[in-house]
Design a protein around this motif. Structure first.
Motif, PDB file in Angstrom:
ATOM      1  N   UNK A  54       3.744   0.678  -9.345  1.00  0.00           N
ATOM      2  CA  UNK A  54       4.668   1.762  -9.422  1.00  0.00           C
ATOM      3  C   UNK A  54       4.500   2.812 -10.520  1.00  0.00           C
ATOM      4  N   UNK A  55       4.701   2.107 -11.719  1.00  0.00           N
ATOM      5  CA  UNK A  55       4.725   2.651 -13.215  1.00  0.00           C
ATOM      6  C   UNK A  55       3.299   3.461 -13.231  1.00  0.00           C
ATOM      7  N   UNK A  56       2.138   3.186 -12.750  1.00  0.00           N
ATOM      8  CA  UNK A  56       1.075   3.683 -12.953  1.00  0.00           C
ATOM      9  C   UNK A  56       0.835   4.768 -11.995  1.00  0.00           C
ATOM     10  N   UNK A  57       1.768   5.185 -10.909  1.00  0.00           N
ATOM     11  CA  UNK A  57       1.513   6.295 -10.261  1.00  0.00           C
ATOM     12  C   UNK A  57       2.655   7.482 -10.583  1.00  0.00           C
ATOM     13  N   UNK A  58       3.310   7.184 -11.475  1.00  0.00           N
ATOM     14  CA  UNK A  58       4.375   8.036 -11.886  1.00  0.00           C
ATOM     15  C   UNK A  58       3.725   9.412 -12.067  1.00  0.00           C
ATOM     16  N   UNK A  59       2.673   9.544 -12.966  1.00  0.00           N
ATOM     17  CA  UNK A  59       2.104  10.576 -13.336  1.00  0.00           C
ATOM     18  C   UNK A  59       1.483  11.551 -11.915  1.00  0.00           C
ATOM     19  N   UNK A  60       1.167  10.742 -10.973  1.00  0.00           N
ATOM     20  CA  UNK A  60       0.764  11.454  -9.672  1.00  0.00           C
ATOM     21  C   UNK A  60       2.004  12.093  -9.131  1.00  0.00           C
ATOM     22  N   UNK A  61       3.264  11.379  -9.049  1.00  0.00           N
ATOM     23  CA  UNK A  61       4.253  11.997  -8.507  1.00  0.00           C
ATOM     24  C   UNK A  61       4.897  13.289  -9.243  1.00  0.00           C
ATOM     25  N   UNK A  62       4.683  13.128 -10.650  1.00  0.00           N
ATOM     26  CA  UNK A  62       5.123  14.140 -11.454  1.00  0.00           C
ATOM     27  C   UNK A  62       4.227  15.476 -11.323  1.00  0.00           C
ATOM     28  N   UNK A  63       2.863  15.246 -11.055  1.00  0.00           N
ATOM     29  CA  UNK A  63       2.271  16.230 -10.748  1.00  0.00           C
ATOM     30  C   UNK A  63       2.559  17.273  -9.587  1.00  0.00           C
ATOM     31  N   UNK A  64       3.002  16.721  -8.686  1.00  0.00           N
ATOM     32  CA  UNK A  64       3.306  17.320  -7.408  1.00  0.00           C
ATOM     33  C   UNK A  64       5.093  17.562  -7.208  1.00  0.00           C
ATOM     34  N   UNK A  65       5.671  17.091  -8.027  1.00  0.00           N
ATOM     35  CA  UNK A  65       7.377  17.386  -8.162  1.00  0.00           C
ATOM     36  C   UNK A  65       7.368  18.845  -8.617  1.00  0.00           C
ATOM     37  N   UNK A 116       0.835  -1.217  -0.049  1.00  0.00           N
ATOM     38  CA  UNK A 116      -0.100   0.015   0.195  1.00  0.00           C
ATOM     39  C   UNK A 116       0.850   1.240  -0.041  1.00  0.00           C
ATOM     40  N   UNK A 117       0.682   2.254  -0.762  1.00  0.00           N
ATOM     41  CA  UNK A 117       1.395   3.397  -1.197  1.00  0.00           C
ATOM     42  C   UNK A 117       0.605   4.837  -0.835  1.00  0.00           C
ATOM     43  N   UNK A 118       1.613   5.469   0.163  1.00  0.00           N
ATOM     44  CA  UNK A 118       0.767   6.744   0.404  1.00  0.00           C
ATOM     45  C   UNK A 118       2.026   7.938  -0.261  1.00  0.00           C
ATOM     46  N   UNK A 119       1.283   8.855  -1.032  1.00  0.00           N
ATOM     47  CA  UNK A 119       2.157   9.843  -1.797  1.00  0.00           C
ATOM     48  C   UNK A 119       2.076  11.149  -0.829  1.00  0.00           C
ATOM     49  N   UNK A 120       3.079  11.839  -0.446  1.00  0.00           N
ATOM     50  CA  UNK A 120       3.155  12.897   0.401  1.00  0.00           C
ATOM     51  C   UNK A 120       3.974  14.009  -0.100  1.00  0.00           C
ATOM     52  N   UNK A 129      -2.415  11.211  -1.273  1.00  0.00           N
ATOM     53  CA  UNK A 129      -2.887  10.146  -2.335  1.00  0.00           C
ATOM     54  C   UNK A 129      -2.635   8.931  -1.586  1.00  0.00           C
ATOM     55  N   UNK A 130      -3.500   7.791  -1.630  1.00  0.00           N
ATOM     56  CA  UNK A 130      -3.243   6.572  -1.254  1.00  0.00           C
ATOM     57  C   UNK A 130      -3.683   5.511  -2.352  1.00  0.00           C
ATOM     58  N   UNK A 131      -2.651   4.847  -2.570  1.00  0.00           N
ATOM     59  CA  UNK A 131      -2.619   3.801  -3.630  1.00  0.00           C
ATOM     60  C   UNK A 131      -2.815   2.428  -2.850  1.00  0.00           C
TER      61      UNK A 131
END
Length: 158
Positions: free
Chosen positions: A147-158, A127-131, A139-141
């Motif tokens: 992991x590859x499918x959450x890259x866009x969520x990471x990019x959006x807040x970088x 289970x993954x939490x994006x901070x 976000x909670x995944x």
């Protein structure tokens, strides 16, 4: 109390908080070495390598609460991660994520972002939490989200 104040222990036994990660985007994950989702270690490491120079870190927290899928001690876990998946992202000591003995970080994460149908409990490993950079859980995944499918969520807040 913020996410950065919670006492933790690194996989090599050092007392620490998340203060060294303040200002970074974090992906916090409960991991296990004997799980059907264990190959996600490779995807998590890929994300870490791709974005770490932009202020991103993956933080792995081994957990043995789901069908005894993380039976090893910290040294064995670290050895497995480095040899099998070349994991370079930070790993922490084994934790419990559910129940009365849940690690305070995981209680914080679950209270900040509920899971499917509003449940707080962690259902399984990975289970993954994006901070975000401000220490807010955005976000909670679920385990099944690669992991590859959450890259866009990471990019959006970088």
């Amino acid at each position: 109390m913020s996410i950065y104040d919670i006492p933790l222990k690194t996989i090599d036994g050092q007392e620490q908080t998340l203060e060294p990660f303040k200002g970074q985007v974090l992906l916090i994950v409960n991991v296990a070495s004997k799980c059907g989702f264990t190959p996600q270690y490779a995807g998590l490491e890929d994300l870490y390598r791709k974005y770490k120079d932009k202020g991103f870190a993956v933080l792995g927290f081994p957990c043995d609460q789901f069908m005894h899928q993380e039976p090893g001690n910290e040294a064995e876990i670290q050895q497995f991660c480095s040899t099998k998946y070349q994991v370079d992202f930070p790993l922490f000591a084994k934790v419990k994520v559910n129940g009365a003995e849940a690690n305070p970080l995981w209680t914080f994460l679950k209270n900040a972002r509920r899971g499917f149908l509003g449940t707080k409990a962690i259902k399984w490993n990975f289970t993954k939490f994006l901070v975000n950079r401000q220490g807010e859980v955005v976000k909670r995944y679920s385990t099944a989200k690669s992991p590859a499918k959450i890259a866009s969520g990471i990019e959006a807040i970088l």
